[in-house]
Scaffold this motif. Structure first.
Motif, PDB file in Angstrom:
ATOM      1  N   SER A 464       0.949  -1.171  -0.001  1.00 26.28           N
ATOM      2  CA  SER A 464       0.007   0.058  -0.062  1.00 26.28           C
ATOM      3  C   SER A 464       1.020   1.375   0.113  1.00 26.28           C
ATOM      4  O   SER A 464       2.202   1.207   0.563  1.00 26.28           O
ATOM      5  N   ARG A 476       4.507  -2.869   3.005  1.00 24.99           N
ATOM      6  CA  ARG A 476       3.363  -3.884   3.264  1.00 24.99           C
ATOM      7  C   ARG A 476       2.704  -3.399   4.434  1.00 24.99           C
ATOM      8  O   ARG A 476       2.722  -2.822   5.326  1.00 24.99           O
ATOM      9  N   PRO A 477       1.283  -3.721   4.596  1.00 24.82           N
ATOM     10  CA  PRO A 477       0.584  -3.648   5.594  1.00 24.82           C
ATOM     11  C   PRO A 477       0.636  -4.791   6.472  1.00 24.82           C
ATOM     12  O   PRO A 477       0.892  -5.944   6.009  1.00 24.82           O
ATOM     13  N   SER A 505       0.241   0.012  16.751  1.00 25.01           N
ATOM     14  CA  SER A 505       0.390   0.489  15.198  1.00 25.01           C
ATOM     15  C   SER A 505       1.551   1.434  15.105  1.00 25.01           C
ATOM     16  O   SER A 505       2.271   1.439  14.045  1.00 25.01           O
ATOM     17  N   VAL A 515       6.991  -1.910   6.501  1.00 25.53           N
ATOM     18  CA  VAL A 515       5.590  -1.904   6.839  1.00 25.53           C
ATOM     19  C   VAL A 515       5.431  -0.531   7.024  1.00 25.53           C
ATOM     20  O   VAL A 515       5.911   0.434   7.526  1.00 25.53           O
ATOM     21  N   ASN A 516       4.039   0.186   6.486  1.00 22.01           N
ATOM     22  CA  ASN A 516       3.888   1.384   6.439  1.00 22.01           C
ATOM     23  C   ASN A 516       2.133   1.464   6.776  1.00 22.01           C
ATOM     24  O   ASN A 516       1.628   2.736   6.658  1.00 22.01           O
ATOM     25  N   ARG A 517       1.494   0.460   7.349  1.00 20.58           N
ATOM     26  CA  ARG A 517       0.103   0.436   7.586  1.00 20.58           C
ATOM     27  C   ARG A 517      -0.290  -0.672   8.396  1.00 20.58           C
ATOM     28  O   ARG A 517       0.247  -1.783   8.208  1.00 20.58           O
ATOM     29  N   VAL A 518      -1.196  -0.362   9.593  1.00 19.73           N
ATOM     30  CA  VAL A 518      -1.701  -1.383  10.331  1.00 19.73           C
ATOM     31  C   VAL A 518      -2.938  -1.507  10.462  1.00 19.73           C
ATOM     32  O   VAL A 518      -3.530  -0.284  10.576  1.00 19.73           O
ATOM     33  N   ALA A 519      -3.849  -2.404   9.982  1.00 20.90           N
ATOM     34  CA  ALA A 519      -5.219  -2.437   9.992  1.00 20.90           C
ATOM     35  C   ALA A 519      -5.723  -3.472  11.188  1.00 20.90           C
ATOM     36  O   ALA A 519      -5.142  -4.357  11.415  1.00 20.90           O
TER      37      ALA A 519
END
Length: 533
Positions: A464, A476-477, A505, A515-519
Motif C-alpha cells: 500500500s 506492506r500492511p 500501530s 511496513v507502512n500501515r496497520v489494520a
C-alpha cells in the motif's frame, strides 16, 4: 476413557448438546472428575463403568422427533443420582411416564423462575431467580412420584425431582453462567445429594499421572514431538518427573516459529527439566520446500509431511544408536478427541476437524501411544503445567497453529516476509500481554470479560502507498487480529482501547522495516475464523 479413572466421577450422557463439554467442565470446576459418554450407553455398560452420578445433557432434538435420542430406561433403576438438563429433563419425564408438550411460545434466553420453598437442588438459592432457557417443547406433566420444584409463566414444570430415587431435572441450563445460581445447584447435587468429596485436585492429578506413566513405560523409552506449546510441554514435564531421560523430546524447528521461541523452548527443557532433548534445525529444508507455494492447504501438507519425516528420522537414529523407542507421547487433549468425532470420548460429536496428533502412523512405523492429557480441557492443562513448575510464558503461550507463521503469511513464504511478520507479531504480543496483565492486576481473573484470548499479526500479500519522512512509500500492511473467546469454537473481536491500538500501530510502523500501515480485523467467528488461512 482415561487409564486410571478416579474412584468418584460423574458421567455426562451426551444427547448432542452444544453445552456438553461445558457441563463436564463445570463439574470439574468443583473438583469432581467427569467424562462424556454416549447417550445410548446401556444400563449394563454404566454398571461396569461405575460412575458416582449421572448428568443428562441437553440436545437439539424434540423427544417426539423421528430418530430422536433415547435412553435405556433401566438406567433410572441403577440407584444412581441423576440430574437432567433441558432435553435430559424431557427424556427423563417421558421415559418415566410423564408428558412433554409442544408450546406455542418458546423461551430463549433469560427467564425468571419461582421455586418451591423446599428443594435439595435449589438449596441456598433465592425463591425467585434468573435462569437460562432454550426450548419450545416443555414438560407438561411430571411422572408419578415427582414433585414440581419451579415454574415460569411459559413453563409449568421448569424443574422437578423425586428425592426418594435421587432423580432431579431442570428445563433450564444450570451449566451456563447466565443461570445466576447454576453453579450452586451443581454443588448441591454433587455434594449434598450425591455425597461426593470434591478431592480431584491438580496435586492429586500429577501424582496419579506420574504413577500411570511409570507403570505403563517400565524400562522402555518414549519419544515426544515437543512444539513448545502448552500441551506438549506439559506432557514433557510429566514425563520428566515420571521417567526422566527415558523420554526423548524432539523439537523440530521449521523456521516458522515466533521471535525467540526456539531459544525459550531449548532453555526450559535443557536447564529446568531432566529429559533427553534434541533440537532439529530443519529451517533450510522447510524454506526450500515452501519456496513459491501460495496455497494454504499445500503449505499445511508440506509442513505436516516434512514434520513426520524429520521426527521419524530421529526415531530411526535412536534405534540405530541402540536406544529403540517403544512409546510415542502426544499432547492430545479432550477437545481434540471430541472434535475429531473419536469413539473413545464416548460422545456423539460429529467430526469438526482433523488434528495432526490423531493422524495414523505411516506404513511400517509402530509405537504404543501415551496420551496423558486426553481427558483434560485446555484450562486444566494450563493448571497442570503450573503445578509441574512450567514457566508462565509456556503455560499461557498464545495458541499457535502447527504450520506456524507460514499460514499467517498470505501467499508465498520468503525470508523477507518472515522477518517482517516476526517483528510485527513480537510487538503485538508484547503490548497485548501487558494489556492482559493490567486487567489481571485489576480483576484477579486470568480471563476477565475484556481480556484478549488470542492475538497475532497477519501479513497479507499486498502493498500500500504511504508517506514516511516526506517521502512516498510502497510497503506492506500488517493486520492485527485479537479475539475474546473461552474455547475457540466461537470468538468475538476484542474491543481494545484506542490508546492500545494506537501504540501497537505506531510501534509496528516505527520499528519494523517494510511496513507502512496497520489494520485491525473486527470480524467475529462465525462468519470468519480466528486464523486467516
Amino acid at each position: 476413557m482415561s487409564e486410571a479413572r478416579p474412584e468418584q466421577f460423574v458421567a455426562v450422557l451426551d444427547f448432542g448438546a452444544q453445552y456438553g463439554q461445558l457441563i463436564a467442565r463445570r463439574v470439574r470446576d468443583l473438583h469432581v472428575y467427569s467424562e462424556i459418554v454416549p447417550c445410548d450407553v446401556s444400563a449394563e455398560e454404566l454398571r461396569e463403568l461405575a460412575p458416582s452420578a449421572l448428568i443428562l445433557s441437553g440436545g437439539p432434538a424434540s423427544v417426539y422427533a423421528k430418530d430422536a435420542p433415547s435412553i435405556d430406561p433401566a438406567i433410572f433403576d441403577l440407584g444412581l443420582p441423576v440430574l437432567g438438563f433441558c432435553y435430559g429433563h424431557q427424556i427423563m419425564a417421558v421415559t418415566l411416564g410423564g408428558e412433554v408438550s409442544h408450546s406455542d411460545v418458546g423461551e430463549y434466553g433469560p427467564a425468571t423462575i419461582e421455586r418451591a420453598p423446599k428443594s435439595a437442588l435449589f438449596n441456598a438459592t433465592p425463591l425467585k431467580q434468573t435462569v437460562w432457557m432454550s426450548h419450545r417443547d416443555a414438560v407438561s406433566r411430571a411422572p408419578e412420584g415427582f414433585i414440581v420444584t419451579s415454574s415460569t409463566a411459559v413453563c409449568p414444570v421448569a424443574s422437578m425431582e423425586c428425592p426418594a430415587r435421587k432423580l432431579y431435572s431442570t428445563q433450564f441450563h444450570p451449566e451456563v453462567r447466565h443461570t445466576e445460581h447454576g453453579q450452586q445447584m451443581l454443588s448441591n447435587f454433587l455434594f449434598d445429594i450425591c455425597g461426593l468429596s470434591g478431592d480431584w485436585t491438580m496435586e492429586n492429578i500429577v501424582d496419579r499421572k506420574v504413577e500411570e506413566i511409570c507403570k505403563k513405560v517400565g524400562e522402555d523409552r518414549v519419544i515426544l514431538a515437543l512444539s513448545g506449546g502448552v500441551d506438549s510441554s506439559v506432557v514433557a514435564a510429566l514425563g520428566a518427573r515420571a521417567i526422566g531421560r527415558q523420554m526423548t523430546c524432539v523439537f523440530i524447528n521449521h523456521g516458522m516459529l515466533r521471535a525467540n521461541e526456539p531459544e525459550q523452548v531449548e532453555e526450559v527443557f535443557t536447564k529446568q527439566f531432566d529429559v533427553d532433548f534434541i533440537h532439529v534445525h530443519a529451517e533450510g529444508r522447510y524454506a526450500a520446500l515452501l519456496d513459491g507455494v501460495t496455497d494454504p492447504e499445500q503449505k499445511r501438507r508440506i509442513i505436516g509431511t516434512q514434520f513426520w519425516k524429520e521426527f521419524f528420522a530421529v526415531a530411526q537414529q535412536l534405534e540405530e544408536g541402540g536406544r529403540p523407542v517403544k512409546f510415542l507421547a502426544q499432547g492430545t487433549i479432550y477437545p481434540d478427541i471430541i472434535e475429531s468425532g473419536a469413539r473413545k470420548t464416548g460422545g456423539k460429536a460429529s467430526t469438526i476437524k482433523s488434528h495432526h496428533n490423531l493422524i495414523p502412523f505411516p506404513e511400517g512405523v509402530s509405537f504404543d501411544l501415551i496420551e496423558p492429557l486426553d481427558h483434560f480441557f485446555k484450562d486444566e492443562v494450563r493448571e497442570l503445567g503450573l503445578a509441574l513448575g512450567l514457566p508462565a510464558h509456556i503455560v499461557y503461550r498464545q495458541p499457535f497453529p502447527g504450520p506456524g507463521l507460514a499460514i499467517r503469511i498470505i501467499g508465498a513464504v520468503s525470508p523477507e516476509k518472515l522477518q517482517i511478520l516476526k517483528g510485527a507479531d513480537a510487538i503485538v504480543r508484547e503490548e497485548l500481554d501487558a494489556y492482559n496483565q493490567r486487567l489481571f492486576d485489576q480483576t484477579g481473573e486470568r480471563n476477565s470479560e475484556h481480556s484478549c484470548w488470542q492475538y497475532f499479526a497477519v501479513l497479507p500479500d499486498i502493498r500500500s502507498v504511504g508517506v514516511m519522512g516526506d517521502e512516498r512509500t510502497y510497503a506492506r500492511p500488517v493486520i492485527l487480529r485479537a479475539v475474546e473467546s473461552s474455547d475457540a469454537m466461537t470468538a468475538d473481536w476484542a474491543k481494545l482501547p484506542y490508546d492500545v491500538l494506537a501504540r501497537i500501530s505506531g510501534r509496528i510502523v516505527d520499528e519494523v522495516p517494510g511496513v507502512n500501515r496497520v489494520a485491525y480485523d473486527i470480524t467475529s467467528k462465525p462468519p470468519a475464523t480466528i486464523e486467516w488461512e
